[in-house]
Design a protein around this motif. Sequence first.
Motif, short mmCIF file in Angstrom:
data_model
loop_
_atom_site.label_atom_id
_atom_site.label_comp_id
_atom_site.label_asym_id
_atom_site.label_seq_id
_atom_site.Cartn_x
_atom_site.Cartn_y
_atom_site.Cartn_z
N SER A 289 30.65 37.23 51.14
CA SER A 289 30.60 35.96 51.86
C SER A 289 31.98 35.41 52.16
O SER A 289 32.19 34.76 53.19
CB SER A 289 29.78 34.93 51.06
OG SER A 289 30.36 34.73 49.78
N ARG A 290 32.93 35.67 51.29
CA ARG A 290 34.30 35.23 51.54
C ARG A 290 34.97 36.04 52.63
O ARG A 290 35.80 35.54 53.38
CB ARG A 290 35.12 35.30 50.23
CG ARG A 290 36.58 34.91 50.39
CD ARG A 290 37.38 35.16 49.12
NE ARG A 290 38.81 34.99 49.35
CZ ARG A 290 39.76 35.37 48.50
NH1 ARG A 290 39.43 35.93 47.33
NH2 ARG A 290 41.04 35.19 48.79
N GLY A 291 34.62 37.32 52.70
CA GLY A 291 35.27 38.23 53.64
C GLY A 291 36.48 38.93 53.06
O GLY A 291 37.11 39.76 53.71
N TRP A 292 36.80 38.65 51.81
CA TRP A 292 37.98 39.18 51.13
C TRP A 292 37.68 39.37 49.66
O TRP A 292 36.80 38.71 49.10
CB TRP A 292 39.18 38.24 51.28
CG TRP A 292 39.56 37.99 52.69
CD1 TRP A 292 39.04 37.06 53.55
CD2 TRP A 292 40.54 38.71 53.44
NE1 TRP A 292 39.63 37.15 54.78
CE2 TRP A 292 40.57 38.14 54.74
CE3 TRP A 292 41.41 39.76 53.14
CZ2 TRP A 292 41.43 38.61 55.73
CZ3 TRP A 292 42.28 40.22 54.12
CH2 TRP A 292 42.27 39.65 55.41
N THR A 293 38.44 40.22 49.01
CA THR A 293 38.34 40.39 47.57
C THR A 293 39.75 40.56 47.01
O THR A 293 40.65 41.05 47.71
CB THR A 293 37.47 41.60 47.21
OG1 THR A 293 37.28 41.65 45.79
CG2 THR A 293 38.11 42.91 47.66
N GLU A 294 39.95 40.13 45.76
CA GLU A 294 41.26 40.23 45.13
C GLU A 294 41.14 40.71 43.69
O GLU A 294 40.20 40.37 42.99
CB GLU A 294 41.97 38.87 45.15
CG GLU A 294 42.45 38.44 46.52
CD GLU A 294 43.11 37.08 46.52
OE1 GLU A 294 44.35 37.02 46.52
OE2 GLU A 294 42.38 36.07 46.53
N THR A 295 42.14 41.48 43.28
CA THR A 295 42.29 41.87 41.89
C THR A 295 43.74 41.58 41.49
O THR A 295 44.60 41.38 42.35
CB THR A 295 42.00 43.36 41.67
OG1 THR A 295 42.92 44.14 42.46
CG2 THR A 295 40.58 43.71 42.07
N ALA A 296 44.01 41.54 40.20
CA ALA A 296 45.38 41.32 39.75
C ALA A 296 46.26 42.49 40.19
O ALA A 296 45.87 43.65 40.07
CB ALA A 296 45.42 41.19 38.23
N TRP A 297 47.45 42.18 40.71
CA TRP A 297 48.42 43.22 41.06
C TRP A 297 49.14 43.68 39.81
O TRP A 297 49.58 42.88 39.00
CB TRP A 297 49.42 42.68 42.08
CG TRP A 297 50.53 43.63 42.40
CD1 TRP A 297 50.39 44.96 42.69
CD2 TRP A 297 51.93 43.36 42.44
NE1 TRP A 297 51.63 45.52 42.92
CE2 TRP A 297 52.59 44.56 42.77
CE3 TRP A 297 52.69 42.19 42.24
CZ2 TRP A 297 53.98 44.65 42.90
CZ3 TRP A 297 54.07 42.28 42.38
CH2 TRP A 297 54.70 43.50 42.70
N ASN A 298 49.27 45.00 39.65
CA ASN A 298 49.85 45.51 38.41
C ASN A 298 51.35 45.25 38.28
O ASN A 298 51.93 45.47 37.23
CB ASN A 298 49.57 47.01 38.25
CG ASN A 298 50.14 47.85 39.38
OD1 ASN A 298 50.96 47.39 40.18
ND2 ASN A 298 49.70 49.10 39.46
N GLY A 299 52.00 44.76 39.35
CA GLY A 299 53.42 44.46 39.27
C GLY A 299 53.74 43.01 38.99
O GLY A 299 54.91 42.66 38.75
N ALA A 300 52.74 42.14 39.01
CA ALA A 300 53.00 40.71 38.82
C ALA A 300 53.51 40.42 37.42
O ALA A 300 53.04 40.99 36.44
CB ALA A 300 51.72 39.91 39.08
N GLY A 301 54.46 39.50 37.31
CA GLY A 301 54.93 39.09 36.00
C GLY A 301 53.95 38.13 35.34
O GLY A 301 53.23 37.39 36.01
N SER A 302 53.91 38.14 34.02
CA SER A 302 53.06 37.20 33.28
C SER A 302 53.42 37.26 31.81
O SER A 302 54.17 38.13 31.38
CB SER A 302 51.57 37.53 33.46
OG SER A 302 51.21 38.69 32.72
N GLY A 303 52.87 36.32 31.05
CA GLY A 303 53.07 36.37 29.62
C GLY A 303 53.33 35.00 29.01
O GLY A 303 53.06 33.97 29.63
N CYS A 304 53.87 35.03 27.81
CA CYS A 304 54.11 33.82 27.03
C CYS A 304 55.61 33.63 26.86
O CYS A 304 56.30 34.52 26.35
CB CYS A 304 53.44 33.96 25.66
SG CYS A 304 53.51 32.51 24.62
N SER A 305 56.12 32.50 27.30
CA SER A 305 57.55 32.24 27.21
C SER A 305 58.03 32.27 25.77
O SER A 305 57.33 31.85 24.85
CB SER A 305 57.87 30.88 27.83
OG SER A 305 59.22 30.53 27.61
#
Length: 444
Positions: A289-305
């Motif tokens: 219904s949205r016309g799009w789908t997304e998953t997390a990119w494996n290169g994105a930064g993340s974590g706990c400072s």
Amino acid sequence: MQRREIPSASPVICRPRSKGPARRTAATLTALLTLATTTLTIGLATGGEAAAVSFTPRASTSTTGFGCAHSAHAGQARCFGVLKAHHTASGRMSPFTMGSPTTVGFVPSDLRSAYKLGGTSGSGRTVGIVDAMDDPNAESDLAAYRSAYGLPSCTTANGCFRKVNQSGQASPLPAGDYGWAEEISLDLDMVSAACPGCHILLVEANSTNVRDLVKAEDTAATTPGVASVSNSWGGSEDNTIASLDPHFNHPGVAITASSGDSGYGVSWPASSPYVTAVGGTSLSKASNSRGWTETAWNGAGSGCSAYEAKPSWQHDSGCAKRAVADVSAVADPSTGVAVYDTYSSCGGALLCDTELQLGLAQGADGWVEVGGTSVASPIIASVYALAGNTSQVVNGSYPYSHTSALNDVTSGSNGSCGGSYLCTAGPGYDGPTGLGTPNGTGAF
């Protein structure tokens, strides 16, 4: 377009533009001419230089960082742009100008559809862009991008575009830099795509030193009319960042920062409590219904400072300090965006493409496909400007109380963290994608 990573004995470090192309030996030039002639002879290109954009690409997953994306020394920043790479149908690597406005990644109409931004224009609000070094072709490349997609003109003459140094003056500008010019083109194009009615202020820091970049930050955020400021750069956390955080504390101005492009791990200023930290996704068209789908990119930064205190508006239980990211947008170079950049050390044409391909020149020479959280940060800054609500925005807190206006991204990961939410997408908050991606402007 897709680009390959050029093997090299040492990384290409971002540096100011030289006064002319690098000196080459006669043997090197002969080899380049032979390669170009062979390409024409075997039918991969016909009719001379103009045919350099006519090859048919075959997908590949390889990527290469911008010239400003390599490791920086202490006290310096790198940018977070990544170029997609590919081969021609015959298996040969394609030139870096492979493509056209409709064949090198998502275009403005795609991004506005994916994030439900139709019907909004920005009403002349200004998005600030902070980068290092100068892109001499910034305004002309911006004009070419906007013309290709039928977007309204944005020039110095009509008051829509302005380029200044870190002190807010039109001159002197920093030295030109091919790698940072790629980043600047990306940032300007993404503001244009997401917020075609926005004005754009480009503030160029004198160098990649963080002290210069934060001075540029203050200039951008205190310029009248600026609603939001995007930062597609960063570096590793250390014990100096707390003293620099106040440069991102500008009430009434939404400030965004890319989370990084090296996978699980925290970078600054994304970890600053005064910014909206922007992670990254892989974006694809779908029959839902949205016309799009997304998953997390494996290169994105993340974590706990390791250094920044937990903001009062974050409530995730697995991180006692500031968690990254807050929200996200497309960043995967394999599902990248179209960008127009012509600032190179070889000056254009087929031989220039060959030199770029062989690593004998720097920069880009036309339409390229780009990813990295450098894409996501200016998109989110533009959505803040579209929303016109920055007087109500306190640091990165606003999306946390408006999650119904976000697309929750629930699959994918960006590294190994014992399977926790800090590197693994799932329902609700997670590190790589934060609370999700824009579903209209309601969360901003």
